[in-house]
Write a protein that holds these residues in place. Sequence first.
Motif, PDB file in Angstrom:
ATOM      1  N   MET A   1      24.692  62.077 113.330  1.00 34.00           N
ATOM      2  CA  MET A   1      25.693  61.860 114.339  1.00 34.00           C
ATOM      3  C   MET A   1      26.224  63.211 114.776  1.00 34.00           C
ATOM      4  SD  MET A   1      27.848  58.653 112.849  1.00 34.00           S
ATOM      5  CE  MET A   1      27.646  58.977 111.110  1.00 34.00           C
ATOM      6  N   GLY A   2      26.601  63.285 116.042  1.00 31.62           N
ATOM      7  CA  GLY A   2      27.146  64.540 116.514  1.00 31.62           C
ATOM      8  C   GLY A   2      27.307  64.543 118.013  1.00 31.62           C
ATOM      9  N   ASP A   3      27.086  65.703 118.595  1.00 35.32           N
ATOM     10  CA  ASP A   3      27.284  65.906 120.023  1.00 35.32           C
ATOM     11  C   ASP A   3      25.966  66.281 120.683  1.00 35.32           C
ATOM     12  OD1 ASP A   3      30.003  65.568 119.497  1.00 35.32           O
ATOM     13  OD2 ASP A   3      30.383  67.720 119.388  1.00 35.32           O
ATOM     14  N   ILE A   4      25.879  65.973 121.960  1.00 37.41           N
ATOM     15  CA  ILE A   4      24.763  66.431 122.771  1.00 37.41           C
ATOM     16  C   ILE A   4      25.335  67.471 123.723  1.00 37.41           C
ATOM     17  CG2 ILE A   4      22.936  65.807 124.387  1.00 37.41           C
ATOM     18  CD1 ILE A   4      23.269  62.896 123.403  1.00 37.41           C
ATOM     19  N   LEU A   5      24.760  68.666 123.694  1.00 45.44           N
ATOM     20  CA  LEU A   5      25.186  69.730 124.592  1.00 45.44           C
ATOM     21  C   LEU A   5      24.210  69.753 125.754  1.00 45.44           C
ATOM     22  CD1 LEU A   5      25.847  72.455 121.879  1.00 45.44           C
ATOM     23  CD2 LEU A   5      27.427  70.728 122.758  1.00 45.44           C
ATOM     24  N   LEU A   6      24.758  69.588 126.932  1.00 44.44           N
ATOM     25  CA  LEU A   6      23.941  69.506 128.139  1.00 44.44           C
ATOM     26  C   LEU A   6      24.540  70.449 129.172  1.00 44.44           C
ATOM     27  CD1 LEU A   6      21.542  67.909 129.335  1.00 44.44           C
ATOM     28  CD2 LEU A   6      23.186  66.237 130.134  1.00 44.44           C
ATOM     29  N   GLY A   7      23.974  71.659 129.243  1.00 42.75           N
ATOM     30  CA  GLY A   7      24.569  72.678 130.115  1.00 42.75           C
ATOM     31  C   GLY A   7      25.945  73.037 129.594  1.00 42.75           C
ATOM     32  N   ASN A   8      26.945  72.924 130.450  1.00 46.36           N
ATOM     33  CA  ASN A   8      28.319  73.214 130.022  1.00 46.36           C
ATOM     34  C   ASN A   8      29.083  71.949 129.637  1.00 46.36           C
ATOM     35  OD1 ASN A   8      28.617  72.115 132.534  1.00 46.36           O
ATOM     36  ND2 ASN A   8      29.978  73.706 133.325  1.00 46.36           N
ATOM     37  N   GLN A   9      28.373  70.828 129.531  1.00 45.64           N
ATOM     38  CA  GLN A   9      28.977  69.546 129.163  1.00 45.64           C
ATOM     39  C   GLN A   9      28.713  69.241 127.688  1.00 45.64           C
ATOM     40  OE1 GLN A   9      30.531  67.236 131.278  1.00 45.64           O
ATOM     41  NE2 GLN A   9      30.380  68.583 133.054  1.00 45.64           N
ATOM     42  N   THR A  10      29.674  68.611 127.051  1.00 45.98           N
ATOM     43  CA  THR A  10      29.506  68.137 125.676  1.00 45.98           C
ATOM     44  C   THR A  10      29.683  66.622 125.668  1.00 45.98           C
ATOM     45  OG1 THR A  10      30.358  70.207 124.750  1.00 45.98           O
ATOM     46  CG2 THR A  10      30.344  68.285 123.301  1.00 45.98           C
ATOM     47  N   LEU A  11      28.658  65.926 125.260  1.00 44.08           N
ATOM     48  CA  LEU A  11      28.702  64.473 125.131  1.00 44.08           C
ATOM     49  C   LEU A  11      28.986  64.184 123.663  1.00 44.08           C
ATOM     50  CD1 LEU A  11      25.473  63.771 127.221  1.00 44.08           C
ATOM     51  CD2 LEU A  11      27.824  64.052 128.042  1.00 44.08           C
ATOM     52  N   GLN A  12      30.174  63.690 123.380  1.00 44.37           N
ATOM     53  CA  GLN A  12      30.637  63.593 121.995  1.00 44.37           C
ATOM     54  C   GLN A  12      30.333  62.254 121.348  1.00 44.37           C
ATOM     55  OE1 GLN A  12      34.813  64.591 122.694  1.00 44.37           O
ATOM     56  NE2 GLN A  12      34.420  66.571 121.726  1.00 44.37           N
ATOM     57  N   PHE A  13      30.325  62.306 120.011  1.00 43.09           N
ATOM     58  CA  PHE A  13      30.252  61.130 119.149  1.00 43.09           C
ATOM     59  C   PHE A  13      29.043  60.250 119.463  1.00 43.09           C
ATOM     60  CE2 PHE A  13      34.844  62.067 119.766  1.00 43.09           C
ATOM     61  CZ  PHE A  13      35.063  62.620 118.527  1.00 43.09           C
ATOM     62  N   HIS A  14      27.874  60.768 119.195  1.00 44.48           N
ATOM     63  CA  HIS A  14      26.652  60.034 119.499  1.00 44.48           C
ATOM     64  C   HIS A  14      25.776  59.978 118.253  1.00 44.48           C
ATOM     65  CE1 HIS A  14      23.976  58.183 122.335  1.00 44.48           C
ATOM     66  NE2 HIS A  14      22.982  58.987 121.994  1.00 44.48           N
ATOM     67  N   CYS A  15      24.904  58.977 118.195  1.00 43.73           N
ATOM     68  CA  CYS A  15      23.958  58.820 117.084  1.00 43.73           C
ATOM     69  C   CYS A  15      22.536  58.888 117.612  1.00 43.73           C
ATOM     70  CB  CYS A  15      24.135  57.465 116.403  1.00 43.73           C
ATOM     71  SG  CYS A  15      25.656  57.297 115.498  1.00 43.73           S
ATOM     72  N   TRP A  16      21.650  59.462 116.821  1.00 43.91           N
ATOM     73  CA  TRP A  16      20.237  59.529 117.123  1.00 43.91           C
ATOM     74  C   TRP A  16      19.491  59.698 115.813  1.00 43.91           C
ATOM     75  CZ3 TRP A  16      23.737  63.372 118.174  1.00 43.91           C
ATOM     76  CH2 TRP A  16      23.568  64.585 117.516  1.00 43.91           C
ATOM     77  N   ILE A  17      18.182  59.670 115.876  1.00 38.10           N
ATOM     78  CA  ILE A  17      17.348  59.843 114.697  1.00 38.10           C
ATOM     79  C   ILE A  17      16.630  61.179 114.809  1.00 38.10           C
ATOM     80  CG2 ILE A  17      15.317  58.958 113.458  1.00 38.10           C
ATOM     81  CD1 ILE A  17      16.094  56.170 114.549  1.00 38.10           C
ATOM     82  N   GLU A  18      16.572  61.912 113.714  1.00 33.64           N
ATOM     83  CA  GLU A  18      15.777  63.126 113.646  1.00 33.64           C
ATOM     84  C   GLU A  18      14.746  62.956 112.541  1.00 33.64           C
ATOM     85  OE1 GLU A  18      17.980  66.769 113.284  1.00 33.64           O
ATOM     86  OE2 GLU A  18      19.114  66.372 115.104  1.00 33.64           O
ATOM     87  N   ILE A  19      13.529  63.385 112.839  1.00 35.11           N
ATOM     88  CA  ILE A  19      12.452  63.323 111.864  1.00 35.11           C
ATOM     89  C   ILE A  19      11.947  64.742 111.646  1.00 35.11           C
ATOM     90  CG2 ILE A  19      10.153  62.422 111.361  1.00 35.11           C
ATOM     91  CD1 ILE A  19      10.843  60.072 113.246  1.00 35.11           C
TER      92      ILE A  19
END
Length: 100
Positions: A1-19
């Motif tokens: 869980m964490g944030d997605i940094l997209l350019g100068n935007q921060t999309l907060q509180f998100h879940c994804w899977i990492e392998i």
Amino acid sequence: MGDILLGNQTLQFHCWIEIGNPTSRDRWVIDLTCDQYELLSDRAFVCDRHSTLAELGIEYKALIRLSAREIRHDPVWHRTQLLAKGMTNWLAHRNRPTGL
């Protein structure tokens, strides 16, 4: 869980899977709900290497990591089960001999 940094935007509180190794640029990122954010709404999902996404200006920055054992007690467990079932079905169909 964490944030997605997209350019100068921060999309907060998100879940994804990492392998893969969490520090490797070659680890895979799988995000089935990226379209929750308007900035990523043109994508149905994300499934790519961390390095490839970083080159596109998309950085998945984990603040909390759960192991496969720990995620079983998280609300996203149901979604991971749906993903696993879908992948199993897709692989079974994909590997089926043609003409039968």
